[in-house]
Design a protein around this motif. Structure first.
Motif, PDB file in Angstrom:
ATOM      1  N   PRO A 165       1.998   5.800   0.188  1.00 36.51           N
ATOM      2  CA  PRO A 165       1.200   4.859  -0.599  1.00 36.51           C
ATOM      3  C   PRO A 165       0.683   3.778  -0.027  1.00 36.51           C
ATOM      4  N   GLN A 166       0.937   3.338   1.104  1.00 39.27           N
ATOM      5  CA  GLN A 166       0.394   2.244   1.993  1.00 39.27           C
ATOM      6  C   GLN A 166      -1.055   2.737   2.326  1.00 39.27           C
ATOM      7  N   ALA A 167      -0.941   4.143   2.992  1.00 38.45           N
ATOM      8  CA  ALA A 167      -2.258   4.629   3.440  1.00 38.45           C
ATOM      9  C   ALA A 167      -3.205   5.009   2.365  1.00 38.45           C
ATOM     10  N   LEU A 168      -2.512   5.288   1.232  1.00 40.05           N
ATOM     11  CA  LEU A 168      -3.508   5.775  -0.004  1.00 40.05           C
ATOM     12  C   LEU A 168      -4.319   4.628  -0.631  1.00 40.05           C
ATOM     13  N   GLN A 169      -3.336   3.334  -0.488  1.00 42.05           N
ATOM     14  CA  GLN A 169      -3.976   2.380  -1.044  1.00 42.05           C
ATOM     15  C   GLN A 169      -5.026   1.887  -0.110  1.00 42.05           C
ATOM     16  N   MET A 170      -4.856   1.842   1.156  1.00 42.10           N
ATOM     17  CA  MET A 170      -5.859   1.496   1.973  1.00 42.10           C
ATOM     18  C   MET A 170      -7.327   2.204   1.875  1.00 42.10           C
ATOM     19  N   SER A 171      -7.061   3.567   1.427  1.00 35.58           N
ATOM     20  CA  SER A 171      -8.077   4.509   1.543  1.00 35.58           C
ATOM     21  C   SER A 171      -9.018   4.143   0.531  1.00 35.58           C
ATOM     22  N   ILE A 172      -8.576   3.596  -0.717  1.00 32.63           N
ATOM     23  CA  ILE A 172      -9.547   3.173  -1.671  1.00 32.63           C
ATOM     24  C   ILE A 172      -9.931   1.790  -1.534  1.00 32.63           C
ATOM     25  N   LEU A 173      -9.312   1.171  -0.709  1.00 32.00           N
ATOM     26  CA  LEU A 173      -9.749  -0.125  -0.413  1.00 32.00           C
ATOM     27  C   LEU A 173     -10.766  -0.576   0.641  1.00 32.00           C
ATOM     28  N   GLY A 174     -11.010   0.851   1.391  1.00 32.06           N
ATOM     29  CA  GLY A 174     -12.342   0.748   2.305  1.00 32.06           C
ATOM     30  C   GLY A 174     -11.751   0.690   3.745  1.00 32.06           C
TER      31      GLY A 174
END
Length: 984
Positions: free
Chosen positions: A673-682
């Motif tokens: 989930p950390q990586a997925l969060q950073m994915s939509i945050l650019g």
């Protein structure tokens, strides 16, 4: 020496007497002038303490601003070419609940593009009286403007004065209210802003990073924005600030033809749903609490303005693209950065690094880059090598061999700069002198240097708003490159962290270099490092040797403490006066008072701006300066930066790692989930410290983690000083597991690089949540234990100890919408009896699947990306249920900011024909086409032809049991010409 004078100077009168008592422990005789330093002085623990606060959200005495405050009324409403403007004035008597009410505000509404709406509320008069309403300059953080006047938008803004001013944003096509402050009061004070909006029941909200939390945010959760050196711990504020969220809503078609909202817990299996997503970005860098409750979201900031951007979508990809175009599209990383990276805190010499490289070669494990933590520095000072172990001559020799082998080196750069002891001639530090001469460091309110404490001792901190700081940083990095030929920069401690409260070094420089107020990992007085759960079951040999490991990570980063008798500080607002160290509204900061473990809020920038107003974007400032520096060191090349503290838009310049995690199974699981969060945050260039940073790892955990991280964009193993070694070659089973997963990763490097090209040019995501790729399935709304790499590769890792199988979902398979193929045996996955199915996953095996409908260009695995790029090409086409597939490829030199030569290829499969169409932009790839594999072929009805000519039968192999066709024997460069075709 009077250290109490320094506390008063930096923290103000409210807490000075408490601090005076705590600070007395620092008083020591002045160090005598000498050519050799005296015994090192250790800061007392009390140096990092301050009077405690109770967060407002947990304070039983907290005043409800919605009850106490009057709100505003709008007047003087005027239509503009792009929207409207209005004046807002207080609707009653000022409440002054957490600051001084601002009686006059300006509202601006802009339809900036067809899918972006801007709503801004700022004080009518910006000046000394309203200093806390710091408006972030566009030069610091991008501020999008109107791009299409009179844009036809699916968003509609409306407002009301009943019972007080409120506004609403509606999606016109669905009549769905996306955001509404109607019925809630707007509170706008000089140290407090509050506004709120309802949300649907069981809403699906994502983003609001950085946090270690489930991917779908809870509806009883407070997300705090205050950059903190706190370790990657769940549900607290940590390193970065990204005030953006994406919300997805699911609907069914009603009998009348309209849409009816459905919550995820009401959704039924195998039923067709429609989803709509939208995004909200609050461009405010101040400390904030975002309070998520079952019925809505409340934003509370301790300064700044209301600077909101709404993105209509209506799909996740469209929302993400619009947001990233507003804040900055992600950087296209250099090709080599997608190789495997090895680091640890504890590599003491160039010889240690050479051993690491040699062992990876010996065991056939790919290795692209070796990293050094703070060990390389002379007494932890940036830009100066430790002469014992990291001398320049030996370094030049080692780095030459490293680069000749196609590998790279990245050192850490800390954010604080040592200030030398004026009484010790040998303590001179030219880096500080040059920075001080150019006015590059933060000051106290009285104009003296602000002096905190970090690894080297008493330190100063660059001021990225000063005229000289960025050029000074550029010059230092250029000078250091001339001594040590590094290849990128690892920026740490950039929240920005300090190990003491206030300007604790003022008047105390005769003590420097001082020791931090805690024991370092590896120092003998610390307890034994822990091993992860289940360790004794699977690692009996290592368990017997556990007592040899030293120092717990928690001792290096202790939580702030206070005396049991201390009462909480509650500040009463003083009209027209700001208390920046103890603002009246106490955010839910993990460290408590804002000055603990960080620069104090009243540290002053060159233009008079206080750190209070800039804290959350300090890390973004050093990223910008480092990007400029690496652009000077490597002209025309893409800078490679991995940074700890980030803000919205930082992904346009840098990547990020998940920070100081732990060697345990939850840390591995939360990395998804950390990586997925950073994915939509650019920030798609994201990875965690593989195998865990703090405490000891073990064979089983490292086995699983090395395989999982092989499918993250940034792939690095890193651990703490004093822990056991955790390089992959430490265990035979981890060698095999790592090589197995790395083989897939290195084959997929062209695919990964192409994904980053699309992220960079169009704002696409790289790592993807199942909910994004399958937006009509509400059951996937919270799925975060598996993920997609791009649209085509599904990864279902084992995240629990002792497991030999894993439960996973292959979306769309049971409904008949999708086909999935097992990567390893290249056969279609049978339709399971239930959606959540059990997949075999013995130790050393990570389940990986290819989505039907995909065409993947692959190269051969190698020990470096350089060698992989020089290998032959394969093309893998996985047919969907209708026999079709698509894919693409992007190639360039892999390093240039503006490549002068590129190549793209588009692949389509229809009616038993694969067509590759090349767009030749000058980039020449001379590697041959080795074979083409088609998955999902039932039969070959005609002679197989390549470019219209029959392929010799010896080069055609159809495996009827696997439904796989393999064609080989091509005597061409894979991407020469303008197209090629394969028919079967």
């Amino acid at each position: 020496m009077g250290p109490s004078r320094n506390w008063k100077k930096t923290l103000g009168g409210l807490s000075v007497f408490w601090l005076m008592a705590q600070a007395q422990t620092q008083s020591t005789p002045t160090a005598s002038s000498s050519s050799s330093p005296p015994p090192q002085y250790t800061l007392p623990v009390s140096a990092n303490e301050a009077p405690p606060v109770i967060p407002n959200i947990r304070d039983p005495l907290a005043v409800d601003a919605q009850t106490a405050c009057p709100g505003y009324v709008a007047s003087n409403v005027k239509q503009t070419a792009s929207g409207l403007t209005a004046s807002l004035s207080l609707a009653g008597h000022a409440c002054n609940v957490y600051g001084t009410d601002i009686d006059s505000l300006n509202l601006t509404v802009e339809y900036q593009t067809t899918d972006r709406l801007h709503v801004e509320i700022v004080p009518t008069h910006i000046g000394a009286g309203n200093a806390t309403q710091y408006l972030i300059p566009p030069s610091v953080v991008a501020k999008p403007g109107v791009e299409e006047s009179n844009a036809e938008s699916d968003l509609e803004f409306s407002w009301t004065n009943e019972p007080s001013f409120g506004f609403e944003v509606i999606r016109k096509s669905t009549k769905d209210v996306l955001f509404s402050t109607k019925g809630k009061k707007l509170v706008f004070e000089n140290q407090f802003i509050e506004f709120a909006s309802p949300l649907p029941e069981n809403y699906n909200l994502y983003g609001l990073g950085e946090s270690v939390h489930a991917f779908r945010l809870s509806n009883n959760y407070t997300k705090t924005f205050y950059a903190a050196d706190a370790g990657a711990t769940t549900d607290i504020n940590i390193y970065g600030t990204h005030p953006f969220y994406l919300e997805t809503r699911y609907f069914t078609q009603s009998p009348s033809g309209g849409l009816s909202l459905v919550t995820t817990n009401e959704a039924e299996p195998n039923k067709n749903y429609t989803s709509f997503s939208h995004g909200v970005y609050s461009r405010n860098a101040h400390g904030q609490d975002i309070v998520l409750q079952p019925d809505g979201i409340t934003w509370r900031a301790i300064g700044g303005s209301i600077d909101l951007y709404f993105f209509s979508g209506p799909t996740q990809p469209e929302v993400t693209t619009s947001y990233l175009k507003a804040v900055g599209l992600p950087a296209l990383q250099q090709y080599w950065t997608f190789g495997f990276h090895q680091c640890r805190w504890g590599y003491k010499s160039w010889s240690d690094l050479e051993d690491v490289v040699d062992n990876h070669i010996k065991f056939g494990i790919p290795l692209e880059t070796v990293w050094t933590d703070i060990d390389w520095m002379l007494r932890y000072r940036d830009f100066e090598n430790e002469p014992v172990g990291f001398d320049y001559e030996a370094g030049n020799s080692f780095l030459q061999r490293l680069h000749d082998g196609g590998r790279h080196y990245v050192p850490i750069f800390d954010s604080a700069i040592y200030i030398p002891n004026p009484q010790i001639e040998s303590d001179a530090y030219p880096t500080f002198d040059r920075g001080n001469e150019t006015g590059s460091f933060l000051k106290n309110p009285d104009g003296s240097l602000y002096i905190g404490s970090v690894w080297p001792g008493y330190t100063v901190f660059p001021d990225w708003l000063s005229e000289g700081a960025e050029q000074w940083w550029i010059d230092e990095m250029v000078l250091y490159y001339q001594k040590t030929a590094y290849d990128g920069a690892w920026v740490d401690m950039s929240e920005i962290s300090s190990f003491c409260v206030g300007s604790c070094g003022s008047g105390n420089l005769g003590l420097n270099p001082v020791h931090p107020p805690f024991a370092l990992p590896g120092e003998t007085k610390n307890p034994v490092l822990k091993y992860p759960e289940w360790f004794n079951v699977t690692n009996t040999t290592e368990a017997a040797a556990a007592s040899s490991a030293l120092a717990s990570f928690s001792s290096a980063y202790p939580a702030p403490t206070s005396t049991g008798t201390a009462s909480y500080v509650r500040t009463t607002p003083t009209p027209g006066v700001r208390d920046v160290n103890y603002p009246p509204y106490a955010i839910n900061n993990v460290k408590g008072p804002l000055a603990v473990a960080a620069i104090s809020p009243n540290a002053t920038h060159a233009d008079g701006t206080l750190e209070y107003d800039m804290h959350n974007i300090w890390g973004h400032g050093i990223i910008k300066a480092t990007y400029a520096a690496l652009s000077k060191v490597f002209p025309g090349h893409r800078p490679f930066i991995i940074a700890r503290s980030t803000f919205s838009g930082s992904g346009a310049l840098a990547g990020h790692w998940g920070g100081d995690n732990w060697s345990n199974w939850p840390s591995m699981a939360f990395s998804i989930p950390q990586a997925l969060q950073m994915s939509i945050l650019g920030i798609p260039m994201f990875g965690s410290d593989t195998c865990g940073f703090a405490d000891n790892t073990d064979m089983e955990l490292c086995n699983r983690w090395m395989q999982l991280s092989a499918f993250f964009p940034f792939y690095r193993n890193h651990n703490i000083l004093g822990a056991i070694s955790q390089e992959a070659y430490t265990w035979a089973s981890v060698i095999d597991a790592s090589k197995s997963a790395m083989t897939i990763r290195y084959q997929l490097l062209p695919y990964l690089y192409t994904l980053f090209y699309h992220a960079h040019t169009a704002g696409h995501t790289v790592m993807r949540a199942l909910a994004w790729e399958f937006p009509n399935d509400p059951s996937l709304a919270s799925a975060d234990r598996q993920f997609l790499l791009g649209p085509s590769i599904l990864v279902i890792p084992v995240l629990e100890p002792g497991a030999t199988s894993v439960n996973g979902v292959l979306p769309g398979l049971i409904e008949g919408h999708e086909k999935w193929y097992d990567w390893y045996n290249q056969t279609a996955v049978p339709v399971p009896s239930q959606v959540n199915t059990t997949i075999d996953a013995p130790l050393g095996h990570i389940p990986v699947f290819v989505r039907g409908g995909s065409v993947l260009p692959l190269q051969q695995p190698a020990l470096t990306t350089r060698d992989a790029r020089q290998s032959p090409w394969d093309v893998l086409a996985a047919l969907d249920k209708d026999g079709n597939a698509t894919g693409d490829l992007y190639l360039d030199d892999g390093v240039s900011v503006q490549p002068n030569a590129t190549l793209t290829a588009e692949f389509t499969v229809q009616q038993r024909k694969l067509v590759a169409v090349m767009n030749q932009g000058g980039w020449v790839d001379g590697n041959s086409l080795r074979n083409i594999t088609i998955l999902g072929v039932d039969s070959v009805r005609r002679a197989v032809k390549f470019n219209g000519r029959p392929v010799p039968r010896r080069n055609v192999h159809l495996d009827e049991a696997k439904h796989t066709l393999v064609v080989s024997g091509f005597d061409i460069s894979a991407w020469a010409g303008d197209h090629w075709t394969l028919e079967w």
